[in-house]
Design a protein around this motif. Structure first.
Motif, PDB file in Angstrom:
ATOM      1  N   SER A  38      92.243  42.562  18.983  1.00 22.04           N
ATOM      2  CA  SER A  38      92.978  42.642  20.238  1.00 22.04           C
ATOM      3  C   SER A  38      92.429  43.832  21.019  1.00 22.04           C
ATOM      4  O   SER A  38      92.600  44.985  20.604  1.00 22.04           O
ATOM      5  CB  SER A  38      94.472  42.830  19.959  1.00 22.04           C
ATOM      6  N   THR A  39      91.761  43.547  22.132  1.00 23.77           N
ATOM      7  CA  THR A  39      91.173  44.662  22.900  1.00 23.77           C
ATOM      8  C   THR A  39      92.283  45.563  23.455  1.00 23.77           C
ATOM      9  O   THR A  39      92.118  46.775  23.524  1.00 23.77           O
ATOM     10  CB  THR A  39      90.278  44.140  24.043  1.00 23.77           C
ATOM     11  N   GLY A  40      93.437  44.959  23.813  1.00 23.77           N
ATOM     12  CA  GLY A  40      94.558  45.765  24.321  1.00 23.77           C
ATOM     13  C   GLY A  40      95.031  46.745  23.250  1.00 23.77           C
ATOM     14  O   GLY A  40      95.245  47.930  23.526  1.00 23.77           O
ATOM     15  N   ILE A  71      83.331  48.915  29.137  1.00 28.76           N
ATOM     16  CA  ILE A  71      84.155  49.406  28.022  1.00 28.76           C
ATOM     17  C   ILE A  71      84.607  48.242  27.147  1.00 28.76           C
ATOM     18  O   ILE A  71      84.472  48.275  25.917  1.00 28.76           O
ATOM     19  CB  ILE A  71      85.395  50.187  28.554  1.00 28.76           C
ATOM     20  N   ALA A  72      85.150  47.183  27.784  1.00 28.15           N
ATOM     21  CA  ALA A  72      85.685  46.059  27.004  1.00 28.15           C
ATOM     22  C   ALA A  72      84.589  45.423  26.143  1.00 28.15           C
ATOM     23  O   ALA A  72      84.794  45.142  24.953  1.00 28.15           O
ATOM     24  CB  ALA A  72      86.310  45.026  27.950  1.00 28.15           C
ATOM     25  N   ILE A  73      83.409  45.229  26.721  1.00 31.85           N
ATOM     26  CA  ILE A  73      82.316  44.583  25.978  1.00 31.85           C
ATOM     27  C   ILE A  73      81.847  45.481  24.832  1.00 31.85           C
ATOM     28  O   ILE A  73      81.602  45.007  23.717  1.00 31.85           O
ATOM     29  CB  ILE A  73      81.143  44.232  26.933  1.00 31.85           C
ATOM     30  N   SER A  74      81.787  46.781  25.071  1.00 28.86           N
ATOM     31  CA  SER A  74      81.294  47.662  23.992  1.00 28.86           C
ATOM     32  C   SER A  74      82.283  47.663  22.828  1.00 28.86           C
ATOM     33  O   SER A  74      81.866  47.694  21.662  1.00 28.86           O
ATOM     34  CB  SER A  74      81.015  49.076  24.513  1.00 28.86           C
ATOM     35  N   ILE A  75      83.570  47.581  23.107  1.00 25.04           N
ATOM     36  CA  ILE A  75      84.572  47.537  22.026  1.00 25.04           C
ATOM     37  C   ILE A  75      84.362  46.277  21.179  1.00 25.04           C
ATOM     38  O   ILE A  75      84.339  46.316  19.955  1.00 25.04           O
ATOM     39  CB  ILE A  75      86.010  47.529  22.626  1.00 25.04           C
ATOM     40  N   VAL A  76      84.175  45.149  21.854  1.00 23.45           N
ATOM     41  CA  VAL A  76      84.059  43.875  21.130  1.00 23.45           C
ATOM     42  C   VAL A  76      82.723  43.787  20.384  1.00 23.45           C
ATOM     43  O   VAL A  76      82.674  43.334  19.239  1.00 23.45           O
ATOM     44  CB  VAL A  76      84.265  42.693  22.108  1.00 23.45           C
ATOM     45  N   ARG A  77      81.672  44.241  21.007  1.00 22.55           N
ATOM     46  CA  ARG A  77      80.363  44.212  20.342  1.00 22.55           C
ATOM     47  C   ARG A  77      80.424  45.013  19.035  1.00 22.55           C
ATOM     48  O   ARG A  77      79.962  44.581  17.986  1.00 22.55           O
ATOM     49  CB  ARG A  77      79.293  44.794  21.278  1.00 22.55           C
ATOM     50  N   GLU A  78      81.042  46.171  19.134  1.00 21.88           N
ATOM     51  CA  GLU A  78      81.120  47.039  17.948  1.00 21.88           C
ATOM     52  C   GLU A  78      81.989  46.390  16.865  1.00 21.88           C
ATOM     53  O   GLU A  78      81.619  46.314  15.702  1.00 21.88           O
ATOM     54  CB  GLU A  78      81.690  48.391  18.399  1.00 21.88           C
ATOM     55  N   ARG A  79      83.146  45.839  17.278  1.00 27.08           N
ATOM     56  CA  ARG A  79      84.087  45.293  16.288  1.00 27.08           C
ATOM     57  C   ARG A  79      83.542  44.023  15.619  1.00 27.08           C
ATOM     58  O   ARG A  79      83.674  43.832  14.418  1.00 27.08           O
ATOM     59  CB  ARG A  79      85.447  45.002  16.970  1.00 27.08           C
ATOM     60  N   LEU A  80      82.922  43.144  16.416  1.00 30.32           N
ATOM     61  CA  LEU A  80      82.411  41.900  15.832  1.00 30.32           C
ATOM     62  C   LEU A  80      81.140  42.133  15.010  1.00 30.32           C
ATOM     63  O   LEU A  80      80.721  41.269  14.245  1.00 30.32           O
ATOM     64  CB  LEU A  80      82.141  40.840  16.918  1.00 30.32           C
ATOM     65  N   GLY A  81      80.570  43.305  15.142  1.00 33.24           N
ATOM     66  CA  GLY A  81      79.392  43.652  14.347  1.00 33.24           C
ATOM     67  C   GLY A  81      79.760  44.115  12.944  1.00 33.24           C
ATOM     68  O   GLY A  81      78.888  44.290  12.101  1.00 33.24           O
ATOM     69  N   GLN A  82      81.034  44.311  12.688  1.00 34.52           N
ATOM     70  CA  GLN A  82      81.438  44.799  11.362  1.00 34.52           C
ATOM     71  C   GLN A  82      81.453  43.648  10.349  1.00 34.52           C
ATOM     72  O   GLN A  82      81.681  42.488  10.714  1.00 34.52           O
ATOM     73  CB  GLN A  82      82.802  45.483  11.459  1.00 34.52           C
ATOM     74  N   PRO A  83      81.199  43.963   9.067  1.00 37.43           N
ATOM     75  CA  PRO A  83      81.035  42.911   8.061  1.00 37.43           C
ATOM     76  C   PRO A  83      82.235  41.965   7.942  1.00 37.43           C
ATOM     77  O   PRO A  83      82.064  40.775   7.708  1.00 37.43           O
ATOM     78  CB  PRO A  83      80.855  43.684   6.741  1.00 37.43           C
TER      79      PRO A  83
END
Ligand code: AMP
Length: 232
Positions: A38-40, A71-83
């Motif tokens: 949840s980005t929020g 900001i929103a894209i960087s949060i998601v890119r980082e989170r979806l990159g996790q194992p």
């Protein structure tokens, strides 16, 4: 992580604030063992923790506006990159703009289909739900489903329940206006895809949960999620 597990689903839940997508996303993630992104919630945590992103985003969140796509894209890119997101995820509150949707396609290419569900709920129902909603100031658990009396303390951690600062009626109406203005192009972006489906979010929780389950199962089998313009 157990590498022999089968891929679950790359799921996106779109919908106005208060459509119930957060509750459904949480439940789905818990049942399927995939992360609920949840980005929020990530942004609210960042504001609380006074991180650089939190400091930058605080006033925007409080006004009910969207933070920058960057900001929103960087949060998601980082989170979806996790194992733990490798076998699937459920995104709640992202994408909110076409630029974010384009970035999501790029982030998730080579990962199997992206199933996108739009929760549809009338605006007045959203205002009613959110003016009743209370959240735990500590752990963020939401309360307010149904019509019964709300507890005054969180059942998870015992902390006080509060009205979220952006759930006041004027801010909710503004968030709805922002949602409609920015989301229609997003719906146009996804509409032609067989993996885009509609969910009637005004139904009771359990009914909506069952619809989500059935619709995702269909999507995972490669069946188109919409046969016409009605909710599938
Ligand atoms: P939500 O909890 O999804 O209603 O999000 C709360 C607030 O966080 C929104 O009103 C925005 O200020 C910000 N936010 C959450 N997700 C996004 C996003 N994908 N793009 C821009 N702003 C976002």
């Amino acid at each position: 992580m157990n590498e022999s597990r089968k891929a679950v689903a790359n799921l996106v839940m779109l919908g106005p604030p208060g459509a119930g997508k957060g509750t459904q996303a949480k439940q789905w993630a818990c049942e399927q063992g995939v992360p609920h992104v949840s980005t929020g919630a990530i942004l609210r945590e960042a504001v609380k923790a006074l991180t650089p992103i939190g400091i930058e985003a605080k006033a925007t969140l409080e006004a009910g506006n969207l933070v920058s796509d960057r900001i929103a894209i960087s949060i998601v890119r980082e989170r979806l990159g996790q194992p733990d997101a490798k076998l699937g995820f459920v995104l709640d509150g992202f994408p909110r703009t076409v630029r974010q949707a384009v970035a999501l396609d790029e982030i998730t290419k080579n990962r199997g289909p992206l199933i996108v569900l739009e929760f549809v709920v009338p605006d007045e129902e959203v205002v009613r739900r959110l003016s009743r909603r209370r959240v735990c100031g500590e752990c963020g658990t939401n309360y307010g489903e149904g019509k019964g009396k709300l507890p005054s303390r969180c059942a998870q951690c015992g902390c006080e329940l509060v009205l979220r600062s952006d759930d006041s009626e004027d801010i909710v109406r503004k968030r709805l206006a922002v949602y409609h203005r920015l989301t229609q192009p997003l719906v146009d972006f996804y509409e032609g895809r067989p993996t885009f489906g509609l969910i009637d979010g005004s139904q009771p929780l359990a009914t909506v949960g069952a619809r989500v389950m059935a619709t995702v199962a269909k999507g995972m089998k490669g069946e188109p999620l919409r046969t016409g313009s009605s909710a599938s």
